[in-house]
Design an enzyme around this catalytic site. Structure first.
Site, PDB file in Angstrom:
ATOM      1  N   LEU A  32      -4.329  -4.133  -1.847  1.00 50.96           N
ATOM      2  CA  LEU A  32      -5.221  -4.678  -0.809  1.00 50.96           C
ATOM      3  C   LEU A  32      -4.368  -5.108   0.406  1.00 50.96           C
ATOM      4  CD1 LEU A  32      -8.333  -5.332  -0.469  1.00 50.96           C
ATOM      5  CD2 LEU A  32      -7.691  -7.706  -0.954  1.00 50.96           C
ATOM      6  N   GLY A  33      -3.752  -4.100   1.047  1.00 53.16           N
ATOM      7  CA  GLY A  33      -2.943  -4.378   2.230  1.00 53.16           C
ATOM      8  C   GLY A  33      -3.752  -4.101   3.480  1.00 53.16           C
ATOM      9  N   ARG A  34      -3.055  -3.627   4.519  1.00 55.44           N
ATOM     10  CA  ARG A  34      -3.732  -3.370   5.806  1.00 55.44           C
ATOM     11  C   ARG A  34      -4.836  -2.319   5.631  1.00 55.44           C
ATOM     12  NH1 ARG A  34       2.248  -3.393   7.926  1.00 55.44           N
ATOM     13  NH2 ARG A  34       2.271  -1.810   6.301  1.00 55.44           N
ATOM     14  N   ILE A  35      -4.493  -1.200   4.990  1.00 54.97           N
ATOM     15  CA  ILE A  35      -5.499  -0.135   4.826  1.00 54.97           C
ATOM     16  C   ILE A  35      -6.503  -0.524   3.743  1.00 54.97           C
ATOM     17  CG2 ILE A  35      -5.862   2.312   4.299  1.00 54.97           C
ATOM     18  CD1 ILE A  35      -2.948   2.800   5.266  1.00 54.97           C
ATOM     19  N   ARG A  86       0.509  -7.323  -6.702  1.00 57.15           N
ATOM     20  CA  ARG A  86       1.429  -8.221  -7.423  1.00 57.15           C
ATOM     21  C   ARG A  86       1.069  -9.681  -7.180  1.00 57.15           C
ATOM     22  NH1 ARG A  86       6.444  -5.582  -4.612  1.00 57.15           N
ATOM     23  NH2 ARG A  86       4.848  -5.791  -3.013  1.00 57.15           N
ATOM     24  N   ARG A 109       0.298   7.786  -2.524  1.00 52.66           N
ATOM     25  CA  ARG A 109       1.329   8.803  -2.715  1.00 52.66           C
ATOM     26  C   ARG A 109       1.120   9.395  -4.115  1.00 52.66           C
ATOM     27  NH1 ARG A 109       1.957   8.619   1.958  1.00 52.66           N
ATOM     28  NH2 ARG A 109       3.806   8.061   3.166  1.00 52.66           N
ATOM     29  N   ASP A 150      -5.999  12.805  -1.912  1.00 51.19           N
ATOM     30  CA  ASP A 150      -5.439  13.220  -0.623  1.00 51.19           C
ATOM     31  C   ASP A 150      -3.946  13.502  -0.759  1.00 51.19           C
ATOM     32  OD1 ASP A 150      -5.607  13.653   2.200  1.00 51.19           O
ATOM     33  OD2 ASP A 150      -4.651  11.712   2.545  1.00 51.19           O
ATOM     34  N   GLU A 181       3.861  17.729  -3.001  1.00 48.82           N
ATOM     35  CA  GLU A 181       3.183  18.358  -1.849  1.00 48.82           C
ATOM     36  C   GLU A 181       4.093  19.361  -1.140  1.00 48.82           C
ATOM     37  OE1 GLU A 181       1.875  15.139   0.663  1.00 48.82           O
ATOM     38  OE2 GLU A 181       0.751  14.249  -0.967  1.00 48.82           O
ATOM     39  N   HIS A 239      -3.429  16.013   2.333  1.00 50.35           N
ATOM     40  CA  HIS A 239      -2.812  14.815   2.947  1.00 50.35           C
ATOM     41  C   HIS A 239      -3.340  14.619   4.380  1.00 50.35           C
ATOM     42  CE1 HIS A 239       0.951  12.088   2.562  1.00 50.35           C
ATOM     43  NE2 HIS A 239       0.099  11.566   3.435  1.00 50.35           N
ATOM     44  N   GLY A 262      -5.128  11.845   5.461  1.00 51.35           N
ATOM     45  CA  GLY A 262      -5.520  10.455   5.733  1.00 51.35           C
ATOM     46  C   GLY A 262      -5.440  10.031   7.191  1.00 51.35           C
TER      47      GLY A 262
HETATM   48  P1  NAP Z   1       0.585  -2.589   3.166  1.00 47.78           P
HETATM   49  O1  NAP Z   1      -0.176  -3.278   4.231  1.00 47.78           O
HETATM   50  O2  NAP Z   1       2.035  -2.877   3.003  1.00 47.78           O
HETATM   51  O3  NAP Z   1      -0.172  -2.866   1.786  1.00 47.78           O
HETATM   52  C1  NAP Z   1       0.348  -2.469   0.574  1.00 47.78           C
HETATM   53  C2  NAP Z   1      -0.363  -3.205  -0.554  1.00 47.78           C
HETATM   54  O4  NAP Z   1       0.151  -2.692  -1.795  1.00 47.78           O
HETATM   55  C3  NAP Z   1      -0.147  -4.709  -0.554  1.00 47.78           C
HETATM   56  O5  NAP Z   1      -1.387  -5.343  -0.650  1.00 47.78           O
HETATM   57  C4  NAP Z   1       0.711  -4.992  -1.788  1.00 47.78           C
HETATM   58  O6  NAP Z   1       0.275  -6.202  -2.391  1.00 47.78           O
HETATM   59  C5  NAP Z   1       0.398  -3.792  -2.683  1.00 47.78           C
HETATM   60  N1  NAP Z   1       1.542  -3.445  -3.549  1.00 47.78           N
HETATM   61  C6  NAP Z   1       2.814  -3.186  -3.185  1.00 47.78           C
HETATM   62  N2  NAP Z   1       3.566  -2.957  -4.267  1.00 47.78           N
HETATM   63  C7  NAP Z   1       2.765  -3.082  -5.351  1.00 47.78           C
HETATM   64  C8  NAP Z   1       2.956  -2.967  -6.754  1.00 47.78           C
HETATM   65  N3  NAP Z   1       4.152  -2.702  -7.280  1.00 47.78           N
HETATM   66  N4  NAP Z   1       1.890  -3.147  -7.564  1.00 47.78           N
HETATM   67  C9  NAP Z   1       0.675  -3.425  -7.052  1.00 47.78           C
HETATM   68  N5  NAP Z   1       0.424  -3.551  -5.723  1.00 47.78           N
HETATM   69  C10 NAP Z   1       1.458  -3.376  -4.888  1.00 47.78           C
HETATM   70  O7  NAP Z   1       0.494  -1.007   3.333  1.00 47.78           O
HETATM   71  P2  NAP Z   1      -0.595  -0.139   4.103  1.00 47.78           P
HETATM   72  O8  NAP Z   1      -0.270  -0.102   5.543  1.00 47.78           O
HETATM   73  O9  NAP Z   1      -1.957  -0.576   3.689  1.00 47.78           O
HETATM   74  O10 NAP Z   1      -0.272   1.323   3.489  1.00 47.78           O
HETATM   75  C11 NAP Z   1      -0.285   1.540   2.107  1.00 47.78           C
HETATM   76  C12 NAP Z   1       0.244   2.912   1.740  1.00 47.78           C
HETATM   77  O11 NAP Z   1      -0.746   3.900   1.983  1.00 47.78           O
HETATM   78  C13 NAP Z   1       1.447   3.431   2.541  1.00 47.78           C
HETATM   79  O12 NAP Z   1       2.664   2.891   2.081  1.00 47.78           O
HETATM   80  C14 NAP Z   1       1.357   4.930   2.346  1.00 47.78           C
HETATM   81  O13 NAP Z   1       2.092   5.342   1.210  1.00 47.78           O
HETATM   82  C15 NAP Z   1      -0.129   5.172   2.084  1.00 47.78           C
HETATM   83  N6  NAP Z   1      -0.746   5.911   3.196  1.00 47.78           N
HETATM   84  C16 NAP Z   1      -1.259   7.146   2.979  1.00 47.78           C
HETATM   85  C17 NAP Z   1      -1.845   7.840   4.025  1.00 47.78           C
HETATM   86  C18 NAP Z   1      -2.426   9.189   3.832  1.00 47.78           C
HETATM   87  O14 NAP Z   1      -2.460   9.955   4.786  1.00 47.78           O
HETATM   88  N7  NAP Z   1      -2.910   9.520   2.650  1.00 47.78           N
HETATM   89  C19 NAP Z   1      -1.891   7.279   5.305  1.00 47.78           C
HETATM   90  C20 NAP Z   1      -1.366   6.021   5.480  1.00 47.78           C
HETATM   91  C21 NAP Z   1      -0.799   5.342   4.425  1.00 47.78           C
HETATM   92  P3  NAP Z   1       1.292  -7.136  -3.211  1.00 47.78           P
HETATM   93  O15 NAP Z   1       2.462  -7.381  -2.306  1.00 47.78           O
HETATM   94  O16 NAP Z   1       0.497  -8.337  -3.540  1.00 47.78           O
HETATM   95  O17 NAP Z   1       1.660  -6.359  -4.439  1.00 47.78           O
HETATM   96  C1  8YV Z   2       1.138  10.844   7.353  1.00 53.32           C
HETATM   97  C2  8YV Z   2       1.046   8.871   5.704  1.00 53.32           C
HETATM   98  O1  8YV Z   2       0.521  12.012   6.952  1.00 53.32           O
HETATM   99  O2  8YV Z   2       1.404   7.085   7.206  1.00 53.32           O
HETATM  100  C3  8YV Z   2       1.587   7.528   6.071  1.00 53.32           C
HETATM  101  O3  8YV Z   2       2.175   6.886   5.191  1.00 53.32           O
HETATM  102  O4  8YV Z   2       1.080   9.262   4.585  1.00 53.32           O
HETATM  103  C4  8YV Z   2       0.382   9.721   6.711  1.00 53.32           C
HETATM  104  O5  8YV Z   2      -0.168   8.984   7.739  1.00 53.32           O
HETATM  105  C5  8YV Z   2       2.575  11.046   7.138  1.00 53.32           C
HETATM  106  O6  8YV Z   2       3.331   9.937   6.956  1.00 53.32           O
HETATM  107  C6  8YV Z   2       3.104  11.850   8.301  1.00 53.32           C
HETATM  108  O7  8YV Z   2       4.450  12.091   8.185  1.00 53.32           O
END
Ligand code: NAP
Ligand code: 8YV
Length: 314
Positions: free
Chosen positions: A153-156, A176, A233, A257, A262, A280, A282
């Site tokens: 439950l982070g930013r996204i 955590r 991921r 996604d 990949e 992928h 997102g």
């Molecule tokens: P964020 O704000 O840092 O939030 C991450 C969340 O994950 C936090 O709430 C954290 O809570 C939790 N977390 C971290 N480690 C953990 C663990 N070991 N066990 C359980 N929870 C854990 O990150 P965000 O900006 O929302 O982005 C999250 C991730 O989404 C990125 O790192 C990226 O891999 C992925 N993403 C994918 C796409 C796509 O295109 N598919 C696009 C953007 C991002 P706690 O600290 O309380 O554990």
């Molecule tokens: C992108 C992502 O596809 O921001 C991330 O963590 O997974 C996606 O937004 C990727 O990082 C682009 O390189």
């Protein structure tokens, strides 16, 4: 004055490349036939790397550039950057957070709707002329009133939670830490949460601590009526176990996604009816990718101007 050297690890869009080119002399790693020779040539002068979430920066690359000061990475997830090596060598790392929250949340909802309403299958049904020849498409499920558990439950994750509430879904979460300022019930145990929800939405970073966190036990707890959504991921999910459970109906469905290797997606997964698969996507809109690119450039220019980094992670 000569522009500072920058190692460009991967291609960027035209506007990002142009903005980088204004301030730096770009050295295109991805085009170099002899990558080791390029690193050797750049070693005495290069303080900057611009890279992408998929390409990252390895220990070997970081250590080949002893004057390196900053790695500016495109994407919020920076799991492909060797942050341990960066820390050891006093190199800063930046990512592109927040600007993609809405887009990733929107795609997440799109995937969930596609899976439960069987949008790809019903679209194919119409295109094949089967509506006319065979009659109505079978009834489907819906999101309204179901319970969703968010892993991360982070930013996204918080942005996704808001959209889920618009569908009258009950939201709970696992991480955590309990977040006292959040209105959603917290589960310290992921298996316990998976047992209690209809949808498990995975949106935590790729890291050593999340590697394989969605294991067989979690997916079995989610069960035959449960749905897994992976926006994080591929490394977070035990992919072979997921495929096996989906094949035998022990896991109801998956909206994915991201994948373990990949752009390879296992043939067995591609053959399943109870999955929706995206390449992928997102953050893959013109608007969001442009905002991410601007942040890559802004971090580099801030460092160049001696100003604080905008989104440092190391
Ligand atoms: P964020 O704000 O840092 O939030 C991450 C969340 O994950 C936090 O709430 C954290 O809570 C939790 N977390 C971290 N480690 C953990 C663990 N070991 N066990 C359980 N929870 C854990 O990150 P965000 O900006 O929302 O982005 C999250 C991730 O989404 C990125 O790192 C990226 O891999 C992925 N993403 C994918 C796409 C796509 O295109 N598919 C696009 C953007 C991002 P706690 O600290 O309380 O554990
Ligand atoms: C992108 C992502 O596809 O921001 C991330 O963590 O997974 C996606 O937004 C990727 O990082 C682009 O390189």
């Amino acid at each position: 004055m000569a522009k500072p050297d920058l190692l460009q690890v991967c291609p960027f869009s035209k506007p990002v490349t142009a903005a980088l080119d204004e301030a730096f002399t770009l050295h295109r790693y991805f085009e170099a036939d002899d990558k080791a020779a390029l690193l050797k040539k750049l070693a005495p002068t290069t303080r900057y790397i611009a890279t992408g979430g998929h390409h990252g920066a390895s220990r070997e690359m970081i250590e080949a550039l002893p004057n390196l000061e900053l790695i500016s990475s495109f994407g919020v997830g920076y799991d492909a950057v060797d942050v341990t090596a960066a820390k050891e060598h006093g190199v800063s790392v930046t990512n592109t957070p927040d600007v993609l929250n809405d887009c990733v949340a929107e795609v997440t909802l799109g995937l969930m709707l596609a899976l439960c309403h069987r949008v790809p299958q019903s679209d194919a049904y119409v295109r094949a002329g089967r509506w006319e020849s065979e009659g109505n498409f079978p009834l489907t499920e819906e999101l309204t009133g179901k319970r969703a558990g968010i892993l991360g439950l982070g930013r996204i994750g918080k942005t996704i939670a808001k959209l889920l509430q618009a569908f009258n879904m009950e939201v709970v979460y696992h991480g955590r830490h309990r977040q006292e300022d959040q209105p959603y019930p917290y589960y310290a145990d992921l298996v316990a949460m998976a047992k209690d929800v209809d949808w498990l939405v995975v949106i935590a970073p790729g890291s050593a601590s999340t590697q394989g966190i969605v294991n067989r036990a979690v997916m079995e707890a989610l069960g035959a009526d449960g749905h897994l959504v992976n926006m994080a991921r591929g490394s977070l999910v035990d992919e072979p176990a997921m495929i096996e459970l989906l094949e035998k109906g022990a896991l109801g469905g998956a909206a994915l996604d991201v994948f373990a290797a990949e752009p390879h997606v296992p043939e067995r997964l591609r053959g399943l009816e109870n999955v929706v698969l995206l390449p992928h996507q997102g953050s893959a809109t013109h608007k969001t990718r442009a905002a991410m690119g601007q942040l890559v450039v802004k971090n580099l220019k801030a460092h160049l101007a001696g100003e604080p980094l905008i989104s440092p992670v190391v």
